[in-house]
Design a protein around this motif. Structure first.
Motif, PDB file in Angstrom:
ATOM      1  N   VAL A  32      41.996  34.796  40.632  1.00  0.00           N
ATOM      2  CA  VAL A  32      40.104  35.510  40.146  1.00  0.00           C
ATOM      3  C   VAL A  32      41.007  37.353  39.215  1.00  0.00           C
ATOM      4  CG1 VAL A  32      39.591  34.923  42.356  1.00  0.00           C
ATOM      5  CG2 VAL A  32      40.904  37.065  42.254  1.00  0.00           C
ATOM      6  N   ASP A  33      40.364  37.627  39.116  1.00  0.00           N
ATOM      7  CA  ASP A  33      39.911  38.648  37.780  1.00  0.00           C
ATOM      8  C   ASP A  33      39.713  39.944  39.120  1.00  0.00           C
ATOM      9  OD1 ASP A  33      36.960  38.736  38.720  1.00  0.00           O
ATOM     10  OD2 ASP A  33      36.255  38.293  37.142  1.00  0.00           O
ATOM     11  N   GLY A  34      40.276  41.299  38.328  1.00  0.00           N
ATOM     12  CA  GLY A  34      40.196  42.402  39.390  1.00  0.00           C
ATOM     13  C   GLY A  34      38.822  42.249  39.895  1.00  0.00           C
ATOM     14  N   ARG A  35      37.504  42.597  39.009  1.00  0.00           N
ATOM     15  CA  ARG A  35      36.189  43.086  40.223  1.00  0.00           C
ATOM     16  C   ARG A  35      36.300  42.273  41.617  1.00  0.00           C
ATOM     17  NH1 ARG A  35      30.919  42.167  35.975  1.00  0.00           N
ATOM     18  NH2 ARG A  35      31.640  44.156  35.535  1.00  0.00           N
ATOM     19  N   THR A  36      36.535  40.328  40.766  1.00  0.00           N
ATOM     20  CA  THR A  36      36.548  39.582  42.348  1.00  0.00           C
ATOM     21  C   THR A  36      37.601  40.125  43.946  1.00  0.00           C
ATOM     22  OG1 THR A  36      35.973  37.658  40.922  1.00  0.00           O
ATOM     23  CG2 THR A  36      36.789  37.446  43.502  1.00  0.00           C
ATOM     24  N   VAL A  37      38.584  40.897  43.305  1.00  0.00           N
ATOM     25  CA  VAL A  37      39.282  41.568  44.071  1.00  0.00           C
ATOM     26  C   VAL A  37      38.827  42.899  44.744  1.00  0.00           C
ATOM     27  CG1 VAL A  37      41.792  42.737  44.229  1.00  0.00           C
ATOM     28  CG2 VAL A  37      41.385  40.486  42.485  1.00  0.00           C
ATOM     29  N   ARG A  38      37.804  43.192  44.180  1.00  0.00           N
ATOM     30  CA  ARG A  38      37.861  44.372  45.146  1.00  0.00           C
ATOM     31  C   ARG A  38      36.577  44.007  45.501  1.00  0.00           C
ATOM     32  NH1 ARG A  38      39.216  47.650  39.827  1.00  0.00           N
ATOM     33  NH2 ARG A  38      37.836  45.618  38.284  1.00  0.00           N
ATOM     34  N   ARG A  39      35.252  42.945  45.240  1.00  0.00           N
ATOM     35  CA  ARG A  39      34.816  42.241  45.941  1.00  0.00           C
ATOM     36  C   ARG A  39      35.104  42.176  47.281  1.00  0.00           C
ATOM     37  NH1 ARG A  39      32.467  38.923  42.849  1.00  0.00           N
ATOM     38  NH2 ARG A  39      33.188  36.695  44.009  1.00  0.00           N
ATOM     39  N   TYR A  40      35.773  41.753  46.961  1.00  0.00           N
ATOM     40  CA  TYR A  40      37.376  41.131  48.000  1.00  0.00           C
ATOM     41  C   TYR A  40      37.450  41.662  49.199  1.00  0.00           C
ATOM     42  CZ  TYR A  40      37.552  36.436  46.259  1.00  0.00           C
ATOM     43  OH  TYR A  40      37.048  34.436  45.540  1.00  0.00           O
ATOM     44  N   VAL A  41      37.672  43.130  49.068  1.00  0.00           N
ATOM     45  CA  VAL A  41      38.143  44.302  49.740  1.00  0.00           C
ATOM     46  C   VAL A  41      37.178  44.729  50.525  1.00  0.00           C
ATOM     47  CG1 VAL A  41      39.029  46.300  49.227  1.00  0.00           C
ATOM     48  CG2 VAL A  41      40.422  44.709  48.174  1.00  0.00           C
ATOM     49  N   GLY A  42      35.698  44.794  49.788  1.00  0.00           N
ATOM     50  CA  GLY A  42      34.438  44.890  50.782  1.00  0.00           C
ATOM     51  C   GLY A  42      34.195  43.792  52.008  1.00  0.00           C
ATOM     52  N   HIS A  43      34.988  42.594  51.731  1.00  0.00           N
ATOM     53  CA  HIS A  43      34.629  42.102  52.433  1.00  0.00           C
ATOM     54  C   HIS A  43      35.059  42.322  53.625  1.00  0.00           C
ATOM     55  CE1 HIS A  43      31.601  39.558  50.000  1.00  0.00           C
ATOM     56  NE2 HIS A  43      32.144  38.941  49.808  1.00  0.00           N
ATOM     57  N   LEU A  44      36.248  42.547  53.463  1.00  0.00           N
ATOM     58  CA  LEU A  44      37.598  43.282  54.346  1.00  0.00           C
ATOM     59  C   LEU A  44      36.978  44.763  55.423  1.00  0.00           C
ATOM     60  CD1 LEU A  44      40.707  42.656  52.961  1.00  0.00           C
ATOM     61  CD2 LEU A  44      39.958  40.736  54.706  1.00  0.00           C
TER      62      LEU A  44
END
Length: 364
Positions: A32-44
């Motif tokens: 995925v891209d970096g923005r999606t990684v940051r969104r996944y981190v937010g989910h955690l």
């Protein structure tokens, strides 16, 4: 499971591997891209998983201690290691007072294991036995045994599981084994059982090539393959007893025979089954010119009475050892009459040890 949810769990697994992971690295691993990684981190973070952001040139994300345990992502080998620890701990005396906690933790992990892993784990538990000792003697390197644990190596998980399956289904197995001298051989083996003893894993069974029982250290087995056919389970001692008796009769430098007027229980406190073989003996002869000197060296015939009122007969103690220097203190600790039959070198060591004790006792 939806793809985003699966990626969030994969992200958690990557972070649990330890260290700081950059956004670029995580994006590449997740596809995925970096923005999606940051969104996944937010989910955690929303799930109270303690993910923290690290700033700077080598920054990224890492897990930090939280107020509660987050979900753990374990691969097959990790789950097996955790389960064996939870199950083996109580069997080896290393469990905490909260035994129920260990049992419920093991049950939780087993419920979510993949079926093929659960089947192999069940085979391992069925084939596994314990000698009941974390150290067979309570002393480091008591017999000069080259296999005493120092930094005990762990066996390969695949080797352990393959041998367990062979034990359960009574199938021959081909093993590649490296002995203490560094020589590697391949042989076909009929495994009877897997034994945990003194911090190491062993497999015991028959070597059909020579028609004799053999015991192998599992950390020295670098390959195991199931072979066609089956073999019959033997009668006689169980695998743990076979391993202990094998240690007591192994071919080391010195063959020692001592007769001791003491109960087997008293002798076993100092010389367990992995070290010495015991059998009832005729009364020892009256002491002559070469009778054993030193502490505990009386040799009256017949039976006697121990300090607790127990009737004590004579017991023949046979063992093999690479060194003899540890035996005089052990005989003194047993503190009962004894006669040394062989070797002569042990008689000399006992006399010297007794002289040292007497010399120390006379000091003011």
């Amino acid at each position: 499971m939806s793809r985003p949810t699966g990626r969030v769990l994969t992200l958690l697994e990557l972070l649990q591997a330890g260290g700081t992971r950059t956004v670029a690295e995580l994006a590449d691993r997740l596809g995925v891209d970096g923005r999606t990684v940051r969104r996944y981190v937010g989910h955690l973070v929303d799930l109270d998983v303690p993910v923290e952001s690290v700033r700077g040139r080598y920054g990224g994300y890492r897990l930090s201690p939280g107020y509660r345990l987050p979900p753990l992502m374990l691969d097959d080998d990790e789950a097996l290691a955790v389960l064996l620890g939870l199950i083996a701990g109580p069997r080896t005396g290393l469990a905490t007072a909260q035994r129920t906690a260990a049992e419920t933790a093991a049950a939780k992990i087993r419920r979510v294991l993949p079926r093929h892993v659960a089947r192999r784990l069940d085979a391992l538990l069925d084939s596994l036995s314990f000698t009941g000792r974390t150290d067979p003697t309570g002393r480091p390197d008591l017999t000069g045994h080259p296999d005493r644990p120092d930094t005990a190596a762990a066996p390969e998980a695949e080797v352990l599981l393959t041998l367990a399956d062979a034990v359960r289904h009574r199938r021959p197995v081909a093993v590649r084994y490296t002995d203490r001298n560094g020589s590697t051989t391949e042989r076909t083996f009929h495994p009877y059982g897997i034994v945990a003893h003194a911090g190491r894993w062993y497999v015991t069974g028959e070597d059909p090539g020579i028609g004799e029982d053999r015991t192998f250290r599992l950390d020295r087995v670098t390959g195991a393959r199931a072979q066609p056919g089956t073999f019959d389970a033997p009668a006689g001692p169980d695998p743990a007893e076979r391993v202990l008796s094998g240690f007591a009769t192994a071919g080391y430098r010195h063959e020692v025979v001592v007769r001791i007027r003491a109960t087997a229980e008293r002798i076993r406190l100092h010389l367990p089954g992995s070290v010495a073989a015991l059998e009832a003996s005729e009364p020892a002869p009256e002491p002559g010119p070469r009778a054993e000197p030193g502490a505990g060296a009386g040799t009256r015939t017949g039976t006697g009475t121990g300090g607790d009122g127990t009737t004590e007969g004579w017991t023949r103690v046979a063992l093999r050892a690479e060194r003899l220097d540890w035996l005089p203190p052990v005989l003194a600790a047993i503190d009962r009459p004894f006669v040394i039959e062989r070797p002569e070198e042990l008689r000399t060591l006992v006399a010297a040890f007794a002289d040292r004790l007497a010399s120390h006792a006379r000091r003011t």
